[in-house]
Each structure stands twice: as structure tokens, then as C-alpha cells.
Design a protein around this motif. Structure first.
Motif, PDB file in Angstrom:
ATOM      1  N   ARG A   1     -21.821 -19.402 -18.295  1.00 60.77           N
ATOM      2  CA  ARG A   1     -22.970 -19.698 -17.561  1.00 60.77           C
ATOM      3  C   ARG A   1     -23.360 -18.236 -17.564  1.00 60.77           C
ATOM      4  NH1 ARG A   1     -23.268 -20.221 -12.600  1.00 60.77           N
ATOM      5  NH2 ARG A   1     -25.796 -20.625 -11.797  1.00 60.77           N
ATOM      6  N   LEU A   2     -22.846 -16.996 -17.015  1.00 55.90           N
ATOM      7  CA  LEU A   2     -23.811 -16.228 -16.377  1.00 55.90           C
ATOM      8  C   LEU A   2     -23.969 -15.300 -17.339  1.00 55.90           C
ATOM      9  CD1 LEU A   2     -20.988 -14.578 -14.287  1.00 55.90           C
ATOM     10  CD2 LEU A   2     -23.481 -15.862 -13.363  1.00 55.90           C
ATOM     11  N   ALA A   3     -22.777 -15.595 -18.730  1.00 49.58           N
ATOM     12  CA  ALA A   3     -23.365 -14.303 -20.000  1.00 49.58           C
ATOM     13  C   ALA A   3     -24.778 -15.134 -20.421  1.00 49.58           C
ATOM     14  CB  ALA A   3     -22.206 -14.607 -20.672  1.00 49.58           C
TER      15      ALA A   3
ATOM     16  N   PRO B   1     -18.599  -6.300 -32.143  1.00 51.65           N
ATOM     17  CA  PRO B   1     -17.540  -5.330 -31.842  1.00 51.65           C
ATOM     18  C   PRO B   1     -17.122  -5.946 -30.353  1.00 51.65           C
ATOM     19  CG  PRO B   1     -19.245  -3.958 -33.201  1.00 51.65           C
ATOM     20  CD  PRO B   1     -19.468  -5.389 -32.605  1.00 51.65           C
ATOM     21  N   ASP B   2     -17.984  -5.381 -29.457  1.00 49.63           N
ATOM     22  CA  ASP B   2     -17.146  -5.982 -28.162  1.00 49.63           C
ATOM     23  C   ASP B   2     -16.621  -7.020 -27.694  1.00 49.63           C
ATOM     24  OD1 ASP B   2     -17.317  -3.007 -27.252  1.00 49.63           O
ATOM     25  OD2 ASP B   2     -19.376  -2.971 -26.466  1.00 49.63           O
ATOM     26  N   MET B   3     -16.241  -7.589 -26.770  1.00 49.50           N
ATOM     27  CA  MET B   3     -15.911  -8.296 -26.025  1.00 49.50           C
ATOM     28  C   MET B   3     -15.860  -8.472 -25.000  1.00 49.50           C
ATOM     29  SD  MET B   3     -13.304  -9.836 -29.388  1.00 49.50           S
ATOM     30  CE  MET B   3     -11.722  -8.642 -28.729  1.00 49.50           C
ATOM     31  N   PHE B   4     -16.257  -9.837 -24.048  1.00 51.39           N
ATOM     32  CA  PHE B   4     -15.725  -9.913 -22.457  1.00 51.39           C
ATOM     33  C   PHE B   4     -15.063 -10.338 -21.996  1.00 51.39           C
ATOM     34  CE2 PHE B   4     -16.633 -10.650 -18.065  1.00 51.39           C
ATOM     35  CZ  PHE B   4     -16.974 -10.215 -17.677  1.00 51.39           C
ATOM     36  N   SER B   5     -13.759 -10.422 -21.363  1.00 50.26           N
ATOM     37  CA  SER B   5     -12.677 -10.961 -20.714  1.00 50.26           C
ATOM     38  C   SER B   5     -12.595 -10.751 -19.866  1.00 50.26           C
ATOM     39  CB  SER B   5     -11.877 -10.178 -21.369  1.00 50.26           C
ATOM     40  OG  SER B   5     -12.037 -10.747 -22.646  1.00 50.26           O
TER      41      SER B   5
ATOM     42  N   GLU C   1     -10.043 -16.319  -8.765  1.00 54.00           N
ATOM     43  CA  GLU C   1     -10.615 -16.060  -7.707  1.00 54.00           C
ATOM     44  C   GLU C   1     -12.083 -14.714  -7.932  1.00 54.00           C
ATOM     45  OE1 GLU C   1      -7.350 -13.088  -6.581  1.00 54.00           O
ATOM     46  OE2 GLU C   1      -6.707 -14.647  -6.521  1.00 54.00           O
ATOM     47  N   ALA C   2     -12.290 -15.088  -9.027  1.00 53.90           N
ATOM     48  CA  ALA C   2     -13.723 -13.821  -9.489  1.00 53.90           C
ATOM     49  C   ALA C   2     -14.953 -14.276  -9.389  1.00 53.90           C
ATOM     50  CB  ALA C   2     -12.977 -13.199 -11.007  1.00 53.90           C
ATOM     51  N   PHE C   3     -15.164 -15.907  -8.512  1.00 52.99           N
ATOM     52  CA  PHE C   3     -16.301 -16.473  -9.076  1.00 52.99           C
ATOM     53  C   PHE C   3     -16.722 -16.777  -7.513  1.00 52.99           C
ATOM     54  CE2 PHE C   3     -15.419 -17.887 -12.970  1.00 52.99           C
ATOM     55  CZ  PHE C   3     -16.522 -17.447 -13.833  1.00 52.99           C
ATOM     56  N   ASP C   4     -18.354 -16.510  -7.328  1.00 56.44           N
ATOM     57  CA  ASP C   4     -18.533 -16.557  -5.574  1.00 56.44           C
ATOM     58  C   ASP C   4     -19.192 -17.602  -5.532  1.00 56.44           C
ATOM     59  OD1 ASP C   4     -21.061 -16.517  -5.726  1.00 56.44           O
ATOM     60  OD2 ASP C   4     -21.173 -14.699  -6.105  1.00 56.44           O
TER      61      ASP C   4
ATOM     62  N   LYS D   1     -17.697 -11.760  -8.409  1.00 58.39           N
ATOM     63  CA  LYS D   1     -17.431 -11.093  -6.791  1.00 58.39           C
ATOM     64  C   LYS D   1     -18.112  -9.455  -6.943  1.00 58.39           C
ATOM     65  CE  LYS D   1     -14.554 -14.305  -5.011  1.00 58.39           C
ATOM     66  NZ  LYS D   1     -13.566 -14.419  -4.481  1.00 58.39           N
ATOM     67  N   ASN D   2     -16.970  -9.330  -8.457  1.00 57.69           N
ATOM     68  CA  ASN D   2     -17.164  -8.121  -8.329  1.00 57.69           C
ATOM     69  C   ASN D   2     -18.319  -7.422  -9.056  1.00 57.69           C
ATOM     70  OD1 ASN D   2     -16.741  -5.172 -10.215  1.00 57.69           O
ATOM     71  ND2 ASN D   2     -14.502  -5.670  -9.988  1.00 57.69           N
ATOM     72  N   ALA D   3     -19.065  -6.847  -8.293  1.00 57.72           N
ATOM     73  CA  ALA D   3     -20.458  -6.159  -8.748  1.00 57.72           C
ATOM     74  C   ALA D   3     -20.643  -5.399  -9.951  1.00 57.72           C
ATOM     75  CB  ALA D   3     -21.037  -4.756  -7.993  1.00 57.72           C
ATOM     76  N   LYS D   4     -18.867  -4.375 -10.080  1.00 55.65           N
ATOM     77  CA  LYS D   4     -19.379  -3.516 -11.385  1.00 55.65           C
ATOM     78  C   LYS D   4     -18.982  -4.962 -12.560  1.00 55.65           C
ATOM     79  CE  LYS D   4     -17.767   0.739  -9.789  1.00 55.65           C
ATOM     80  NZ  LYS D   4     -15.996   1.983  -9.461  1.00 55.65           N
ATOM     81  N   LEU D   5     -17.995  -5.740 -12.255  1.00 54.58           N
ATOM     82  CA  LEU D   5     -18.099  -6.241 -13.917  1.00 54.58           C
ATOM     83  C   LEU D   5     -19.086  -6.829 -13.999  1.00 54.58           C
ATOM     84  CD1 LEU D   5     -14.044  -8.224 -13.162  1.00 54.58           C
ATOM     85  CD2 LEU D   5     -15.125  -6.625 -15.167  1.00 54.58           C
ATOM     86  N   ALA D   6     -19.900  -7.687 -12.819  1.00 51.01           N
ATOM     87  CA  ALA D   6     -21.500  -8.535 -12.906  1.00 51.01           C
ATOM     88  C   ALA D   6     -22.141  -7.235 -13.992  1.00 51.01           C
ATOM     89  CB  ALA D   6     -21.885  -8.766 -12.543  1.00 51.01           C
ATOM     90  N   ALA D   7     -22.157  -6.063 -13.420  1.00 48.89           N
ATOM     91  CA  ALA D   7     -22.798  -5.245 -14.695  1.00 48.89           C
ATOM     92  C   ALA D   7     -22.429  -5.005 -15.775  1.00 48.89           C
ATOM     93  CB  ALA D   7     -23.095  -3.667 -14.463  1.00 48.89           C
ATOM     94  N   ARG D   8     -21.519  -4.902 -15.794  1.00 49.01           N
ATOM     95  CA  ARG D   8     -20.543  -4.537 -17.733  1.00 49.01           C
ATOM     96  C   ARG D   8     -21.563  -5.896 -17.963  1.00 49.01           C
ATOM     97  NH1 ARG D   8     -14.750  -5.446 -18.662  1.00 49.01           N
ATOM     98  NH2 ARG D   8     -15.012  -4.836 -20.836  1.00 49.01           N
ATOM     99  N   LEU D   9     -20.613  -6.716 -17.636  1.00 50.01           N
ATOM    100  CA  LEU D   9     -21.476  -8.676 -18.350  1.00 50.01           C
ATOM    101  C   LEU D   9     -22.729  -8.103 -18.958  1.00 50.01           C
ATOM    102  CD1 LEU D   9     -20.904 -11.211 -19.865  1.00 50.01           C
ATOM    103  CD2 LEU D   9     -20.934 -11.854 -17.343  1.00 50.01           C
ATOM    104  N   ASP D  10     -23.118  -7.796 -17.565  1.00 48.68           N
ATOM    105  CA  ASP D  10     -24.973  -7.446 -18.365  1.00 48.68           C
ATOM    106  C   ASP D  10     -25.388  -6.650 -19.605  1.00 48.68           C
ATOM    107  OD1 ASP D  10     -25.590  -9.401 -16.482  1.00 48.68           O
ATOM    108  OD2 ASP D  10     -26.576  -8.213 -15.124  1.00 48.68           O
ATOM    109  N   LYS D  11     -24.374  -5.679 -19.409  1.00 44.74           N
ATOM    110  CA  LYS D  11     -24.572  -4.644 -20.780  1.00 44.74           C
ATOM    111  C   LYS D  11     -24.247  -4.991 -21.891  1.00 44.74           C
ATOM    112  CE  LYS D  11     -24.472   0.274 -20.723  1.00 44.74           C
ATOM    113  NZ  LYS D  11     -23.848   1.663 -20.166  1.00 44.74           N
ATOM    114  N   MET D  12     -23.467  -5.416 -21.425  1.00 45.34           N
ATOM    115  CA  MET D  12     -22.527  -5.914 -22.951  1.00 45.34           C
ATOM    116  C   MET D  12     -23.675  -7.112 -23.448  1.00 45.34           C
ATOM    117  SD  MET D  12     -18.931  -6.941 -23.618  1.00 45.34           S
ATOM    118  CE  MET D  12     -18.245  -5.486 -22.888  1.00 45.34           C
TER     119      MET D  12
END
Ligand SMILES: Cc1cc2nc3c(=O)[nH]c(=O)nc-3n(C[C@H](O)[C@H](O)[C@H](O)COP(=O)(O)O)c2cc1C
Length: 190
Positions: free
Chosen positions: A21-23, A141-145, A151-154, A160-171
Motif C-alpha cells: 500500500r505504501l509503495a 535491480p533494487d529491491m525493498f525489504s 512493529e514497523a507500521f504506525d 514509523k522509521n522516517a529514514k526507511l520511509a524516505a528510502r522506500l519513496d526514493k527507491m
């Protein structure tokens, strides 16, 4: 640029569905139009050559092929089962490849996974690459895991982890950019 997307999970509270859903939201922000499916839509029996000889592809496999064919690319979020591809997804791929052309031939695809483990299901994605690439998918080539996904979702479904959220968006944005550049137009829809 239309992207077909589904989580290869049947569980109601699937972590992979939440990640997908986020992706897909990130892909929409990057300008893609999403065709989101529930894996239940593609329910099908175990592959059996006798069933195929008697009646061809089951309806679920036909539907799955049609959805790939109707879109320019795809995103799949999948659990890792025993370090590998879930049997349900492999079975669906096996049925769907019994008709040519391969429904995802030349189509750009992105793989994601979510798991309670520290590795986030990444080993399973490498196993998923094998049958899809063998049948001519053009995987990013890049995959998001997502590790510790339980315990990752609010409470709103965000990460919850803003850095991971930004990484997902960028990828995802990078994938949509590449997909737009390499996709050939999908077959016209009715
Ligand atoms: C048969 C089976 C095998 C599993 N094997 C793994 C594994 O190898 N690695 C892993 O990280 N999680 C494994 N798990 C745990 C799944 O990652 C976890 O159940 C996850 O929540 C499933 O995805 P879903 O939430 O989208 O349904 C396994 C679960 C099942 C049912």
C-alpha cells in the motif's frame, strides 16, 4: 504508465499488503497509475499437467495473465517462506507461463518484501527473481525489504522509521522513472 500491483499473501493482516500500500502510494506520487489487486482474485489449483491438457488454464491464472498484459509494469510485495519464494506465488507463475507470450515479457517490475525477521524477507526476493527473469521480466535491480515488519507500521499504516520511509519513496520513484523509460505500451483495455 500503468502498474499492476499485488501482495503475494492471502492473510487478512498481511504485512506485505501493508508495505505494498505504501509503495503504491509512492508510485502514484511519482506519476504512475496503479491497478491494485488482491491475491485472492487469482485463486487457482496446484499446477497439474492433466488438468491443463483437459481444460487449459484455470480462470485465476487467466485473470492474472490479463492483469499483467493490461499494464505497462508491475510491483509485487511477497513474504519469504523458508528462505525462498512462497509456493502460492510460484504456482501462480507456473500456471501463468503455460501460455505465450509470457504476460510480463519485457515489462519493468519491482519486488518488495516484509517480514518480522531482521533480513526483511530479502532472501525470498532473490528466489522470486529467478522464475520471473527466466521468463523475460525486466526486474529493477533494487529491491525493498522491510525488517521487523510486525512493529514497523504506525496506527495510520505509515512507517514509523522516517529514514526507511524516505528510502522506500526514493527507491519507488527511481523504479517508476526507469519503468517509464523502458516500458512498451500495454495492450489496449476494453
Ligand atoms: C511457511 C512459512 C515459512 C516462513 N519462512 C520464513 C523465512 O524463511 N524468513 C522469514 O523472514 N519469515 C518467514 N516466515 C514468516 C513470515 O515472514 C511472516 O509470517 C510474514 O508475516 C508473512 O507475510 P504476510 O504478513 O504478508 O502474510 C515464514 C512463514 C511461514 C508461514
Amino acid at each position: 504508465m500503468r502498474l499492476f500491483a499485488f501482495a503475494a499473501a492471502l492473510r487478512r493482516d498481511s504485512l506485505n499488503r501493508k508495505l505494498l500500500r505504501l509503495a503504491t502510494q509512492a508510485a502514484e506520487r511519482a506519476g504512475a497509475v496503479l491497478d491494485l489487486a488482491d491475491f485472492h482474485e487469482f485463486d487457482m489449483p496446484l499446477y497439474d499437467g492433466d488438468v491443463e491438457a483437459a481444460s487449459g488454464l484455470p480462470p485465476g491464472a487467466k485473470k492474472l495473465r490479463e492483469r499483467f498484459l493490461a499494464n505497462d509494469g508491475f510491483m509485487i510485495a511477497s513474504p519469504e517462506y523458508n528462505f525462498s519464494i512462497p509456493g502460492t506465488l510460484k504456482n501462480a507463475i507456473d500456471w501463468a507461463t503455460r501460455q505465450q507470450p509470457y504476460a510480463w515479457k519485457g515489462k519493468p517490475g519491482m519486488l518488495l518484501s516484509a517480514s518480522p525477521s531482521p533480513v526483511g524477507g530479502n532472501r525470498g526476493l532473490w528466489a522470486i527473481r529467478m522464475p520471473l527473469e527466466a521468463t523475460s521480466a525486466c526486474l529493477h535491480p533494487d529491491m525493498f525489504s522491510l525488517p521487523a515488519a510486525h512493529e514497523a507500521f504506525d496506527e495510520t499504516g505509515g512507517l514509523k522509521n522516517a529514514k526507511l520511509a524516505a528510502r522506500l519513496d526514493k527507491m519507488v520513484a527511481a523504479f517508476v522513472g526507469v519503468a517509464r523509460a523502458i516500458a512498451t505500451p500495454s495492450t489496449p483495455r476494453a
